[in-house]
Structure formats: C-alpha cells, structure tokens
Design an enzyme around this catalytic site. Structure first.
Site, PDB file in Angstrom:
ATOM      1  N   ASP A  68      52.158  38.103  52.842  1.00 27.79           N
ATOM      2  CA  ASP A  68      51.284  38.085  51.670  1.00 27.79           C
ATOM      3  C   ASP A  68      49.871  38.365  52.160  1.00 27.79           C
ATOM      4  OD1 ASP A  68      49.654  37.513  49.522  1.00 27.79           O
ATOM      5  OD2 ASP A  68      50.569  35.578  49.073  1.00 27.79           O
ATOM      6  N   SER A 146      40.604  53.098  43.264  1.00 32.46           N
ATOM      7  CA  SER A 146      41.110  53.792  42.080  1.00 32.46           C
ATOM      8  C   SER A 146      39.965  54.526  41.388  1.00 32.46           C
ATOM      9  CB  SER A 146      41.719  52.771  41.112  1.00 32.46           C
ATOM     10  OG  SER A 146      41.931  53.321  39.826  1.00 32.46           O
ATOM     11  N   TYR A 159      41.162  44.369  37.848  1.00 36.58           N
ATOM     12  CA  TYR A 159      41.566  45.455  38.742  1.00 36.58           C
ATOM     13  C   TYR A 159      40.384  46.361  39.065  1.00 36.58           C
ATOM     14  CZ  TYR A 159      44.176  49.562  40.372  1.00 36.58           C
ATOM     15  OH  TYR A 159      44.661  50.622  41.109  1.00 36.58           O
ATOM     16  N   ALA A 161      37.170  45.669  38.823  1.00 35.06           N
ATOM     17  CA  ALA A 161      36.172  44.935  39.589  1.00 35.06           C
ATOM     18  C   ALA A 161      36.563  44.861  41.057  1.00 35.06           C
ATOM     19  CB  ALA A 161      35.995  43.534  39.009  1.00 35.06           C
ATOM     20  N   LYS A 163      38.639  46.871  42.754  1.00 33.30           N
ATOM     21  CA  LYS A 163      38.623  48.183  43.391  1.00 33.30           C
ATOM     22  C   LYS A 163      37.196  48.676  43.610  1.00 33.30           C
ATOM     23  CE  LYS A 163      43.038  48.918  43.832  1.00 33.30           C
ATOM     24  NZ  LYS A 163      43.634  48.788  45.185  1.00 33.30           N
TER      25      LYS A 163
END
Length: 275
Positions: A68, A146, A159, A161, A163
């Site tokens: 993880d 992204s 997501y 924030a 990236k």
C-alpha cells in the site's frame, strides 16, 4: 533474464507503482522491452502475480511486491524488493492512485482524504523510501498526474487537488536537489482506455465505474505507456498527453475565464461525462 539484455535500458531498474494492471502494467512492459529490470506493485496479490508471470513469460527481468503506497513502511519493503532483487534502483514512476466520481458537497470527509492521500502520499512515500538509491544512481522520478490537474474538473475535487500537488512537488524537488543529478518530472495523462473492471470512488466511498469517456477521445494504454517511458528517457520536466490536454494548458494559462466557461457549458450539456 531480459529478452533484450542489449536494449537501451539494459542494466537499469525501474519501479512502477500501481503496475498490477492498466497503464502501470503497460509501462512496466515497455521498460522490460527496452532491457530494464522492472519491479511491479499493487494491492491485489493474485492480479499482481498474474502480471508478474505474464511479463516473465515474455522474457523480462521482473519482481513484484504487494504494498500500500500510502503506508511508508510498506513503501520501504517495496524499495527493498528492488534492491534485494536487482541491487540498484534507477527509475521510479509513481502511478498508483485512486480517482473519484463525486461532487465535493456530497463527499464524506474520509473519502476526500482517501482520494487525496492516494495521490499525494502515494507518491511521497515511495519517493522518500527510494530517494537514497536514486541519489546514488542519479536516477529519474516521474509523477503520473492528469490533464484534469491543469484546470480542475467538476466531480473530481480531491483527485484534481492531489494531481496538481504533484506538479508543484516536482518543481520544488528540482530546486532542492538541483545538484543531485536526479531527474524529477510530471506526466499529465489524458483520457485513456481502462481495464473493464476499473473502478473509482463515489461520494460514500463505494467503488463505481468511471464516468463516460467518448472512445474517440481515448488513447490506448500502450500508447500512454510509450509516452511515459519516452518522457523518462528524455528526462523531461513535463509531458502533457493529448491535444486536448495541451489545449487545456494553453487556455488555462492565457484565457482562464474562457476555459471555465467551456467546462461549465460541458457540465450542463454532457452530465454523464462527469456523473
């Protein structure tokens, strides 16, 4: 041994997080094809082993570690797998992350944190564990971001924030470690064909299918993987994949209000694109 022991990356070792499937798996395959030894990572032991066996059957040097990436101790074990298996580490690609399909107002706080942690600490912890070895090899670090980080995207707050944070992190590390010889880069991925079982989190944290993406807008996983590896080999600072991504970058930089108007218009007319 690698089927291409004389390839341009022969003798190098690449660790790709989130490589049991999808883009990570195909990126590992390209590194192997070019002669590098690869270390795979994922959370699903059976799927990870299946991918390891598939790449090994193609003749590549490959090791794997269930870990993880939001757990620093697990990341230390992951990096130890690379060193124990191949004796060095030259390339780190932080690809593992969780995405979402939920508006901010509806999200449970713990879901926002889960998505953000996977994208930020999921890159920070592997890098912290790997950095001593990358300093020794004057290696390469690539954060997978992204195009949605370039201008934001409704239903993707955590997501986007996370990236976006990776781009600033890479810039800061380039400044702090300017004399180290280590390369720090970011790849902003656009719409990509996904494995059929790919899931993202909804507002309550339940896995749901990713929102609709028109097939004509998507690149194949193999195409994206080839671009990532080329980015690493050229030690580029930033690569924005797809014409749409480059257009977003230009509009966001020069005409941000126009960019926001286009996004809001698409949100009204193409709701299934976000929901």
């Amino acid at each position: 041994m690698s089927s291409n022991s004389a390839g341009p990356l022969a003798g190098q070792v690449a660790l790709i997080t989130g490589s049991e499937s999808g883009i990570g798996r195909e990126t590992a395959r390209v590194f192997g094809r070019l002669g590098a030894a690869v270390v795979l990572n994922g959370l699903q032991a059976e799927r990870l082993e299946h991918t390891r066996q598939a790449l090994a059957a193609e003749g590549y040097q490959v090791a794997a570690c269930v870990a993880d990436v939001t757990d620093f101790a697990a990341c230390e074990r992951l990096v130890a797998t690379a060193i124990d298996s191949f004796g060095r580490l030259d390339v780190l690609v932080t690809n593992a992350s969780i995405s979402q399909r939920a508006y901010f107002a509806d999200m449970q706080p713990e879901v926002f944190r889960q998505v953000l942690d996977s994208n930020v600490y999921g890159s920070v912890y592997p890098l912290k564990a790997a950095l001593p070895h990358l300093l020794q090899s004057q290696g390469s670090v690539t954060f997978i971001s992204s195009i949605s980080a370039l201008n934001g995207m409704p239903s993707g707050s955590a997501y986007c924030a996370g990236k976006a944070a990776l781009a600033n992190l890479a810039h800061t590390l380039r400044l702090e470690l300017a004399d180290s010889g280590v390369h720090f880069g970011v790849v902003h991925i656009g719409f990509t064909q996904n494995d059929a079982d790919k899931r993202v989190l909804n507002a309550a944290g339940r896995p749901v299918p990713i929102a609709h993406r028109p097939p004509r807008w998507q690149k194949s996983q193999a195409e994206v993987a080839a671009i990532i590896v080329r980015h690493v080999r050229q030690r580029r600072r930033r690569t924005v994949i797809s014409a749409l991504g480059r257009l977003i970058l230009v509009v966001h930089s020069l005409l941000p209000r126009v960019g926001d108007w286009v996004v809001l218009l698409s949100q009204r007319r193409l709701r299934n694109f976000y929901e």
